[in-house]
Design a protein around this motif. Sequence first.
Motif, mmCIF file in Angstrom:
data_model
loop_
_atom_site.group_PDB
_atom_site.id
_atom_site.type_symbol
_atom_site.label_atom_id
_atom_site.label_comp_id
_atom_site.label_asym_id
_atom_site.label_seq_id
_atom_site.Cartn_x
_atom_site.Cartn_y
_atom_site.Cartn_z
ATOM 1 N N PRO A 152 -2.031 -16.585 6.700
ATOM 2 C CA PRO A 152 -1.499 -15.763 5.610
ATOM 3 C C PRO A 152 -2.552 -15.362 4.583
ATOM 4 C CG PRO A 152 -0.740 -18.032 5.406
ATOM 5 C CD PRO A 152 -1.388 -17.911 6.742
ATOM 6 N N LEU A 153 -3.561 -16.225 4.371
ATOM 7 C CA LEU A 153 -4.636 -15.857 3.443
ATOM 8 C C LEU A 153 -5.408 -14.640 3.949
ATOM 9 C CD1 LEU A 153 -6.077 -19.332 2.362
ATOM 10 C CD2 LEU A 153 -5.141 -17.574 0.850
ATOM 11 N N ALA A 154 -5.672 -14.624 5.261
ATOM 12 C CA ALA A 154 -6.383 -13.480 5.850
ATOM 13 C C ALA A 154 -5.546 -12.212 5.728
ATOM 14 C CB ALA A 154 -6.699 -13.768 7.315
ATOM 15 N N ALA A 155 -4.231 -12.330 5.919
ATOM 16 C CA ALA A 155 -3.354 -11.156 5.798
ATOM 17 C C ALA A 155 -3.353 -10.618 4.374
ATOM 18 C CB ALA A 155 -1.940 -11.539 6.232
ATOM 19 N N ILE A 156 -3.310 -11.528 3.399
ATOM 20 C CA ILE A 156 -3.333 -11.106 1.990
ATOM 21 C C ILE A 156 -4.655 -10.428 1.658
ATOM 22 C CG2 ILE A 156 -3.366 -11.954 -0.387
ATOM 23 C CD1 ILE A 156 -1.365 -14.106 0.462
ATOM 24 N N ARG A 157 -5.771 -11.027 2.103
ATOM 25 C CA ARG A 157 -7.082 -10.436 1.809
ATOM 26 C C ARG A 157 -7.225 -9.062 2.451
ATOM 27 N NH1 ARG A 157 -12.371 -13.480 3.965
ATOM 28 N NH2 ARG A 157 -11.420 -12.803 5.920
ATOM 29 N N TRP A 158 -6.771 -8.926 3.708
ATOM 30 C CA TRP A 158 -6.872 -7.638 4.400
ATOM 31 C C TRP A 158 -6.056 -6.581 3.678
ATOM 32 C CZ3 TRP A 158 -2.976 -4.756 6.769
ATOM 33 C CH2 TRP A 158 -3.405 -3.667 7.525
ATOM 34 N N THR A 159 -4.845 -6.934 3.242
ATOM 35 C CA THR A 159 -3.976 -5.974 2.558
ATOM 36 C C THR A 159 -4.554 -5.569 1.213
ATOM 37 O OG1 THR A 159 -2.061 -7.020 3.620
ATOM 38 C CG2 THR A 159 -1.623 -5.555 1.774
ATOM 39 N N LEU A 160 -5.033 -6.537 0.440
ATOM 40 C CA LEU A 160 -5.593 -6.230 -0.880
ATOM 41 C C LEU A 160 -6.873 -5.398 -0.752
ATOM 42 C CD1 LEU A 160 -5.053 -9.627 -2.760
ATOM 43 C CD2 LEU A 160 -3.742 -7.502 -2.989
ATOM 44 N N ASN A 161 -7.699 -5.692 0.248
ATOM 45 C CA ASN A 161 -8.911 -4.880 0.463
ATOM 46 C C ASN A 161 -8.550 -3.432 0.792
ATOM 47 O OD1 ASN A 161 -10.692 -6.963 -0.019
ATOM 48 N ND2 ASN A 161 -10.902 -7.531 2.132
ATOM 49 N N LEU A 162 -7.502 -3.281 1.596
ATOM 50 C CA LEU A 162 -7.063 -1.936 1.967
ATOM 51 C C LEU A 162 -6.582 -1.166 0.745
ATOM 52 C CD1 LEU A 162 -6.697 -0.150 4.502
ATOM 53 C CD2 LEU A 162 -4.335 -0.970 4.623
ATOM 54 N N ILE A 163 -5.843 -1.838 -0.117
ATOM 55 C CA ILE A 163 -5.348 -1.193 -1.335
ATOM 56 C C ILE A 163 -6.497 -0.908 -2.298
ATOM 57 C CG2 ILE A 163 -3.879 -1.534 -3.381
ATOM 58 C CD1 ILE A 163 -2.002 -3.190 -1.622
ATOM 59 N N THR A 179 4.647 0.125 -0.703
ATOM 60 C CA THR A 179 5.759 -0.836 -0.674
ATOM 61 C C THR A 179 5.639 -1.767 0.526
ATOM 62 O OG1 THR A 179 7.219 0.759 -1.770
ATOM 63 C CG2 THR A 179 8.267 -1.077 -0.597
ATOM 64 N N ALA A 180 5.269 -1.204 1.677
ATOM 65 C CA ALA A 180 5.126 -2.009 2.899
ATOM 66 C C ALA A 180 4.009 -3.040 2.749
ATOM 67 C CB ALA A 180 4.857 -1.103 4.089
ATOM 68 N N TYR A 181 2.880 -2.618 2.168
ATOM 69 C CA TYR A 181 1.753 -3.536 1.997
ATOM 70 C C TYR A 181 2.083 -4.650 1.002
ATOM 71 C CZ TYR A 181 -1.211 -0.301 4.621
ATOM 72 O OH TYR A 181 -1.751 0.472 5.613
ATOM 73 N N LEU A 182 2.729 -4.294 -0.093
ATOM 74 C CA LEU A 182 3.103 -5.308 -1.077
ATOM 75 C C LEU A 182 4.130 -6.281 -0.500
ATOM 76 C CD1 LEU A 182 3.291 -3.175 -4.360
ATOM 77 C CD2 LEU A 182 1.492 -4.774 -3.657
ATOM 78 N N THR A 183 5.013 -5.764 0.336
ATOM 79 C CA THR A 183 5.983 -6.642 1.011
ATOM 80 C C THR A 183 5.267 -7.619 1.923
ATOM 81 O OG1 THR A 183 7.684 -4.917 0.941
ATOM 82 C CG2 THR A 183 7.993 -6.692 2.546
ATOM 83 N N MET A 184 4.221 -7.128 2.606
ATOM 84 C CA MET A 184 3.443 -7.993 3.487
ATOM 85 C C MET A 184 2.757 -9.104 2.693
ATOM 86 S SD MET A 184 0.405 -6.937 6.149
ATOM 87 C CE MET A 184 1.421 -5.600 6.811
ATOM 88 N N VAL A 185 2.199 -8.732 1.513
ATOM 89 C CA VAL A 185 1.553 -9.729 0.664
ATOM 90 C C VAL A 185 2.565 -10.780 0.206
ATOM 91 C CG1 VAL A 185 0.422 -10.108 -1.565
ATOM 92 C CG2 VAL A 185 -0.283 -8.191 -0.119
ATOM 93 N N LYS A 186 3.764 -10.303 -0.184
ATOM 94 C CA LYS A 186 4.810 -11.217 -0.639
ATOM 95 C C LYS A 186 5.218 -12.183 0.471
ATOM 96 C CE LYS A 186 9.560 -11.327 -2.346
ATOM 97 N NZ LYS A 186 10.784 -10.525 -2.633
ATOM 98 N N ALA A 245 7.471 -11.542 13.753
ATOM 99 C CA ALA A 245 7.683 -11.334 15.189
ATOM 100 C C ALA A 245 7.190 -9.952 15.611
ATOM 101 C CB ALA A 245 9.172 -11.492 15.513
ATOM 102 N N GLN A 246 7.493 -8.944 14.814
ATOM 103 C CA GLN A 246 7.075 -7.579 15.141
ATOM 104 C C GLN A 246 5.552 -7.474 15.191
ATOM 105 O OE1 GLN A 246 8.611 -4.673 12.428
ATOM 106 N NE2 GLN A 246 7.940 -2.923 13.637
ATOM 107 N N ALA A 247 4.886 -8.150 14.252
ATOM 108 C CA ALA A 247 3.417 -8.121 14.231
ATOM 109 C C ALA A 247 2.826 -8.787 15.465
ATOM 110 C CB ALA A 247 2.905 -8.809 12.969
ATOM 111 N N ASN A 248 3.574 -9.699 16.087
ATOM 112 C CA ASN A 248 3.108 -10.395 17.291
ATOM 113 C C ASN A 248 3.679 -9.789 18.572
ATOM 114 O OD1 ASN A 248 1.560 -13.184 16.628
ATOM 115 N ND2 ASN A 248 3.017 -12.718 14.999
ATOM 116 N N ASN A 249 4.285 -8.586 18.432
ATOM 117 C CA ASN A 249 4.844 -7.875 19.592
ATOM 118 C C ASN A 249 5.936 -8.699 20.278
ATOM 119 O OD1 ASN A 249 5.008 -5.594 21.201
ATOM 120 N ND2 ASN A 249 3.526 -6.353 22.701
ATOM 121 N N VAL A 250 6.749 -9.375 19.458
ATOM 122 C CA VAL A 250 7.820 -10.221 19.964
ATOM 123 C C VAL A 250 9.158 -9.710 19.438
ATOM 124 C CG1 VAL A 250 8.834 -12.543 19.892
ATOM 125 C CG2 VAL A 250 6.365 -12.270 20.184
#
Length: 262
Positions: free
Chosen positions: A106-117, A129-136, A184-189
Motif C-alpha cells: 500500500p505504501l508503494a501504491a500511495i507513492r505512485w499515486t501522489l507522484n502521478l498527481i 477522484t479515482a486516484y484519491l480513492t486509491m490513496v484512501k 481484486a480488479q487490480a489483480n485481474n480477479v
Amino acid sequence: MEKNSNLLYKLHLFKDCQNYNLSLWECPSFIFLVLGVLNITAMVSTYFIANRYTDQPEIVALIVIVVSAFIFILSHSITQGFDKLAQANKMKTEFVSVASHQLRTPLAAIRWTLNLINDGHVLSQADMTAYLTMVKESNERMIRLVNDLLDVSRIEMGHLTFFPKQTNIYVLVEKIVKASAPFAQANNVTLSMEAPETLPNVLTDPEKISITIQNLVDNAIKYTKGKGEVKVSMEADSKFVRVAGKDKGVGIPQSQQKHIFK
C-alpha cells in the motif's frame, strides 16, 4: 519484604518462558535451577550414604544411576525448551518479514499515486477522484495491517478481548467484498458473493470476524496468479452460519497446513 522480593525475583527469572508460552518443565532457566539443586543434593546425599553403607556399594551405585537418569531426562527437557524458543524466534522473524512486505504494497501504491498527481499532469475530476480513492483505500489497508500487528502483540500478552454481539453476517461480509473489489480488479480477479439475504444474525465479535474474513479474501486475491475468480459463499448450517471461500490460487502446501492456526 524479603519474601516479596524473592517472589518478584522468581517471577522475573521465569518471565521470558511465560512470554513464550513455555510450561515450567520446558523453561530452561527453571530446569537449570532444578539441576543445580539436584546436583548439590545428590552429592551431599551420596557422601552420607556412602559413609553409612560402606559395606554395601551396590546401594550407592543404584542411587548414582537413578540420579544420573533423572539428570539425563531433565537435560532432554532443556533441549526441548531451547528448540521451542528457537522455533518461536523463527516464527517472529518470518512474521516481521511478511508484515513488512504487506506494508510495502500500500505504501508503494500511495507513492505512485501522489507522484502521478504531483507531476503536473492535467487530470480530469473523475481521474482525480479515482486516484484519491486509491490513496484512501491503501491508507485504510495499512491501518488494518497495523491493527493486525497490535492484535498479535495482545495475543502474546494474553490481553486480547472479545466483545460478542448479535451481528448481521450478510451485511458484514457484503461490506468486505465491496471494499475488496478494487484490490481484486487490480489483480485481474473477479470477486463475487453468493448468499441469501435472509441469513440469521450470529453472536460474534464483528471486529474480529471482519479481520478473519478480510484476511481470507485478501489472501485468495493475492495468491490467484493471472486471471482468476474468488467466490465467497454463506449458508445457514444448523445453529451456525458457514462462510466459505473458493479460489484457484496456489493454495497452502500440505507440509505447511499444520501451521495455519499458529
